[in-house]
Design a protein around this motif. Structure first.
Motif, PDB file in Angstrom:
ATOM      1  N   THR A  14      -1.909  -0.989   7.035  1.00  0.00           N
ATOM      2  CA  THR A  14      -2.350  -2.378   7.175  1.00  0.00           C
ATOM      3  C   THR A  14      -1.557  -3.090   8.257  1.00  0.00           C
ATOM      4  O   THR A  14      -2.128  -3.804   9.095  1.00  0.00           O
ATOM      5  N   VAL A  15      -0.246  -2.894   8.282  1.00  0.00           N
ATOM      6  CA  VAL A  15       0.590  -3.523   9.315  1.00  0.00           C
ATOM      7  C   VAL A  15       0.173  -3.039  10.702  1.00  0.00           C
ATOM      8  O   VAL A  15      -0.001  -3.838  11.626  1.00  0.00           O
ATOM      9  N   MET A  16      -0.012  -1.738  10.854  1.00  0.00           N
ATOM     10  CA  MET A  16      -0.394  -1.207  12.168  1.00  0.00           C
ATOM     11  C   MET A  16      -1.793  -1.673  12.575  1.00  0.00           C
ATOM     12  O   MET A  16      -2.023  -1.959  13.751  1.00  0.00           O
ATOM     13  N   SER A  17      -2.708  -1.761  11.626  1.00  0.00           N
ATOM     14  CA  SER A  17      -4.049  -2.256  11.937  1.00  0.00           C
ATOM     15  C   SER A  17      -3.977  -3.689  12.441  1.00  0.00           C
ATOM     16  O   SER A  17      -4.645  -4.060  13.407  1.00  0.00           O
ATOM     17  N   GLU A  72      -5.358 -13.363   0.624  1.00  0.00           N
ATOM     18  CA  GLU A  72      -5.406 -12.542  -0.596  1.00  0.00           C
ATOM     19  C   GLU A  72      -5.758 -11.089  -0.269  1.00  0.00           C
ATOM     20  O   GLU A  72      -5.137 -10.163  -0.789  1.00  0.00           O
ATOM     21  N   TYR A  73      -6.737 -10.893   0.624  1.00  0.00           N
ATOM     22  CA  TYR A  73      -7.097  -9.534   1.052  1.00  0.00           C
ATOM     23  C   TYR A  73      -5.906  -8.857   1.729  1.00  0.00           C
ATOM     24  O   TYR A  73      -5.611  -7.686   1.483  1.00  0.00           O
ATOM     25  N   PHE A  74      -5.242  -9.602   2.590  1.00  0.00           N
ATOM     26  CA  PHE A  74      -4.117  -9.063   3.354  1.00  0.00           C
ATOM     27  C   PHE A  74      -3.007  -8.603   2.407  1.00  0.00           C
ATOM     28  O   PHE A  74      -2.486  -7.485   2.524  1.00  0.00           O
ATOM     29  N   VAL A  75      -2.640  -9.460   1.462  1.00  0.00           N
ATOM     30  CA  VAL A  75      -1.585  -9.112   0.501  1.00  0.00           C
ATOM     31  C   VAL A  75      -2.002  -7.885  -0.317  1.00  0.00           C
ATOM     32  O   VAL A  75      -1.207  -6.953  -0.517  1.00  0.00           O
ATOM     33  N   ASP A  76      -3.244  -7.862  -0.766  1.00  0.00           N
ATOM     34  CA  ASP A  76      -3.743  -6.724  -1.536  1.00  0.00           C
ATOM     35  C   ASP A  76      -3.659  -5.435  -0.715  1.00  0.00           C
ATOM     36  O   ASP A  76      -3.218  -4.395  -1.214  1.00  0.00           O
ATOM     37  N   LEU A  96      -9.226  -0.016   1.594  1.00  0.00           N
ATOM     38  CA  LEU A  96      -8.554  -1.173   2.170  1.00  0.00           C
ATOM     39  C   LEU A  96      -9.606  -2.164   2.656  1.00  0.00           C
ATOM     40  O   LEU A  96     -10.599  -1.780   3.273  1.00  0.00           O
ATOM     41  N   HIS A  97      -9.369  -3.423   2.382  1.00  0.00           N
ATOM     42  CA  HIS A  97     -10.341  -4.464   2.728  1.00  0.00           C
ATOM     43  C   HIS A  97     -10.633  -4.514   4.219  1.00  0.00           C
ATOM     44  O   HIS A  97     -11.772  -4.716   4.617  1.00  0.00           O
ATOM     45  N   TRP A  98      -9.599  -4.337   5.066  1.00  0.00           N
ATOM     46  CA  TRP A  98      -9.817  -4.453   6.508  1.00  0.00           C
ATOM     47  C   TRP A  98     -10.696  -3.338   7.047  1.00  0.00           C
ATOM     48  O   TRP A  98     -11.268  -3.463   8.117  1.00  0.00           O
ATOM     49  N   LYS A  99     -10.807  -2.236   6.294  1.00  0.00           N
ATOM     50  CA  LYS A  99     -11.707  -1.153   6.714  1.00  0.00           C
ATOM     51  C   LYS A  99     -13.162  -1.507   6.403  1.00  0.00           C
ATOM     52  O   LYS A  99     -14.068  -1.051   7.077  1.00  0.00           O
ATOM     53  N   GLU A 100     -13.355  -2.303   5.352  1.00  0.00           N
ATOM     54  CA  GLU A 100     -14.702  -2.680   4.935  1.00  0.00           C
ATOM     55  C   GLU A 100     -15.195  -3.955   5.624  1.00  0.00           C
ATOM     56  O   GLU A 100     -16.372  -4.104   5.891  1.00  0.00           O
TER      57      GLU A 100
END
Length: 153
Positions: free
Chosen positions: A39-42, A26-30, A3-7
Protein backbone atom coordinates in the motif's frame (compact mmCIF):
# COMPACT_ATOMS: atom_id res chain seq x y z
CA UNK A 1 -8.26 -10.15 1.47
CA UNK A 2 -8.24 -7.75 -1.48
CA UNK A 3 -6.71 -4.33 -1.12
CA UNK A 4 -9.09 -1.46 -1.78
CA UNK A 5 -6.66 0.45 -4.00
CA UNK A 6 -6.52 -2.54 -6.35
CA UNK A 7 -10.30 -2.50 -6.73
CA UNK A 8 -10.91 1.25 -6.72
CA UNK A 9 -8.43 4.09 -6.93
CA UNK A 10 -9.29 6.09 -3.83
CA UNK A 11 -6.05 8.06 -3.36
CA UNK A 12 -7.34 11.05 -5.41
CA UNK A 13 -10.33 11.27 -3.06
CA UNK A 14 -7.95 12.41 -0.30
CA UNK A 15 -8.03 15.84 -1.95
CA UNK A 16 -11.83 16.01 -1.87
CA UNK A 17 -13.68 18.45 0.36
CA UNK A 18 -16.46 15.97 1.01
CA UNK A 19 -17.09 12.81 2.97
CA UNK A 20 -15.33 10.95 0.16
CA UNK A 21 -12.02 12.03 1.69
CA UNK A 22 -13.05 10.50 5.02
CA UNK A 23 -13.99 7.25 3.29
CA UNK A 24 -10.66 7.26 1.43
CA UNK A 25 -8.86 7.57 4.79
CA UNK A 26 -10.74 4.53 6.11
CA UNK A 27 -9.80 2.52 2.99
CA UNK A 28 -6.18 3.64 3.30
CA UNK A 29 -5.92 2.62 6.97
CA UNK A 30 -7.58 -0.72 6.22
CA UNK A 31 -5.16 -1.36 3.35
CA UNK A 32 -2.17 -0.45 5.53
CA UNK A 33 -3.31 -3.06 8.06
CA UNK A 34 -3.72 -5.67 5.32
CA UNK A 35 -0.43 -5.07 3.46
CA UNK A 36 1.57 -2.07 4.57
CA UNK A 37 4.50 -2.36 2.15
CA UNK A 38 2.38 -2.78 -1.00
CA UNK A 39 0.00 0.00 0.00
CA UNK A 40 2.81 2.43 0.85
CA UNK A 41 4.63 1.70 -2.41
CA UNK A 42 1.41 2.00 -4.43
CA UNK A 43 0.79 5.42 -2.87
CA UNK A 44 4.37 6.68 -3.19
CA UNK A 45 4.73 5.50 -6.80
CA UNK A 46 1.43 7.05 -7.87
CA UNK A 47 1.92 10.03 -10.20
CA UNK A 48 -0.32 12.16 -7.95
CA UNK A 49 1.27 11.24 -4.62
CA UNK A 50 2.53 14.74 -3.84
CA UNK A 51 -0.96 16.18 -4.32
CA UNK A 52 -2.40 13.37 -2.21
CA UNK A 53 0.10 14.21 0.56
CA UNK A 54 -1.21 17.78 0.54
CA UNK A 55 -4.70 16.31 0.88
CA UNK A 56 -3.56 14.32 3.92
CA UNK A 57 -2.02 17.43 5.45
CA UNK A 58 -5.27 19.32 4.98
CA UNK A 59 -7.20 16.46 6.62
CA UNK A 60 -4.77 16.48 9.54
CA UNK A 61 -6.29 19.82 10.62
CA UNK A 62 -9.81 18.36 10.76
CA UNK A 63 -11.87 18.93 13.89
CA UNK A 64 -13.08 15.34 13.48
CA UNK A 65 -10.64 13.42 15.70
CA UNK A 66 -10.98 10.20 13.69
CA UNK A 67 -10.15 12.00 10.43
CA UNK A 68 -7.19 13.85 11.98
CA UNK A 69 -5.98 10.70 13.74
CA UNK A 70 -6.17 8.58 10.59
CA UNK A 71 -4.29 11.27 8.66
CA UNK A 72 -1.55 11.31 11.30
CA UNK A 73 -1.34 7.51 11.23
CA UNK A 74 -1.00 7.45 7.44
CA UNK A 75 1.64 10.23 7.37
CA UNK A 76 3.62 8.44 10.08
CA UNK A 77 3.39 5.12 8.25
CA UNK A 78 4.52 6.73 4.99
CA UNK A 79 7.46 8.31 6.84
CA UNK A 80 8.60 4.86 8.02
CA UNK A 81 9.51 4.07 4.39
CA UNK A 82 12.73 5.70 3.09
CA UNK A 83 11.13 7.17 -0.03
CA UNK A 84 7.97 8.12 1.87
CA UNK A 85 10.08 9.82 4.51
CA UNK A 86 11.81 11.94 1.88
CA UNK A 87 8.45 12.91 0.37
CA UNK A 88 6.92 13.88 3.72
CA UNK A 89 10.02 15.80 4.84
CA UNK A 90 10.28 17.61 1.49
CA UNK A 91 6.71 18.84 1.95
CA UNK A 92 7.55 19.99 5.48
CA UNK A 93 10.10 22.38 3.99
CA UNK A 94 7.28 24.29 2.29
CA UNK A 95 6.09 27.35 4.25
CA UNK A 96 2.43 26.39 3.82
CA UNK A 97 3.04 22.98 5.37
CA UNK A 98 4.85 24.22 8.47
CA UNK A 99 1.58 24.06 10.38
CA UNK A 100 1.66 20.26 10.17
CA UNK A 101 3.73 20.16 13.37
CA UNK A 102 1.28 22.57 15.00
CA UNK A 103 -1.63 20.32 13.96
CA UNK A 104 0.14 17.23 15.33
CA UNK A 105 0.90 19.08 18.58
CA UNK A 106 -2.75 20.16 18.89
CA UNK A 107 -3.79 16.54 18.46
CA UNK A 108 -1.82 15.61 21.59
CA UNK A 109 -4.59 17.27 23.64
CA UNK A 110 -7.46 15.33 21.96
CA UNK A 111 -9.69 13.19 24.19
CA UNK A 112 -9.34 10.29 21.71
CA UNK A 113 -6.37 8.19 22.85
CA UNK A 114 -5.85 6.60 19.42
CA UNK A 115 -5.54 10.02 17.75
CA UNK A 116 -3.08 11.14 20.43
CA UNK A 117 -0.98 8.02 19.87
CA UNK A 118 -1.06 8.50 16.09
CA UNK A 119 0.07 12.13 16.41
CA UNK A 120 2.83 11.25 18.90
CA UNK A 121 3.99 8.34 16.75
CA UNK A 122 4.14 10.50 13.63
CA UNK A 123 6.08 13.21 15.45
CA UNK A 124 8.48 10.57 16.77
CA UNK A 125 8.97 9.00 13.35
CA UNK A 126 9.70 12.39 11.79
CA UNK A 127 11.98 13.42 14.66
CA UNK A 128 14.05 10.22 14.29
CA UNK A 129 15.26 11.29 10.86
CA UNK A 130 18.33 13.49 10.43
CA UNK A 131 16.28 16.09 8.53
CA UNK A 132 13.57 15.91 11.17
CA UNK A 133 16.02 16.51 14.02
CA UNK A 134 17.54 19.47 12.18
CA UNK A 135 14.08 20.87 11.45
CA UNK A 136 13.02 20.52 15.11
CA UNK A 137 16.19 22.26 16.26
CA UNK A 138 15.66 25.10 13.75
CA UNK A 139 12.10 25.57 15.05
CA UNK A 140 13.24 25.53 18.70
CA UNK A 141 16.02 28.06 18.08
CA UNK A 142 13.71 30.24 15.98
CA UNK A 143 11.06 30.33 18.73
CA UNK A 144 13.71 31.04 21.35
CA UNK A 145 15.14 33.91 19.31
CA UNK A 146 11.71 35.38 18.58
CA UNK A 147 10.75 35.33 22.27
CA UNK A 148 14.11 36.69 23.40
CA UNK A 149 14.00 39.62 21.00
CA UNK A 150 10.30 40.29 21.36
CA UNK A 151 9.53 43.87 22.47
CA UNK A 152 7.32 42.36 25.20
CA UNK A 153 9.99 40.08 26.64
Amino acid sequence: MALHWKEREYFPLLMSNSGEAHAALEYFVDDLHKDKSKTVMSFICHSGSEDFLWGLIKLLASKNTRVAGNSAYILGTLAENDVGQKRVLSILRDKDAQKILDDLTTMLSFDDAESVMNAAGTMGTLAETTDGRERSEERRVGKECRSRWSPYH
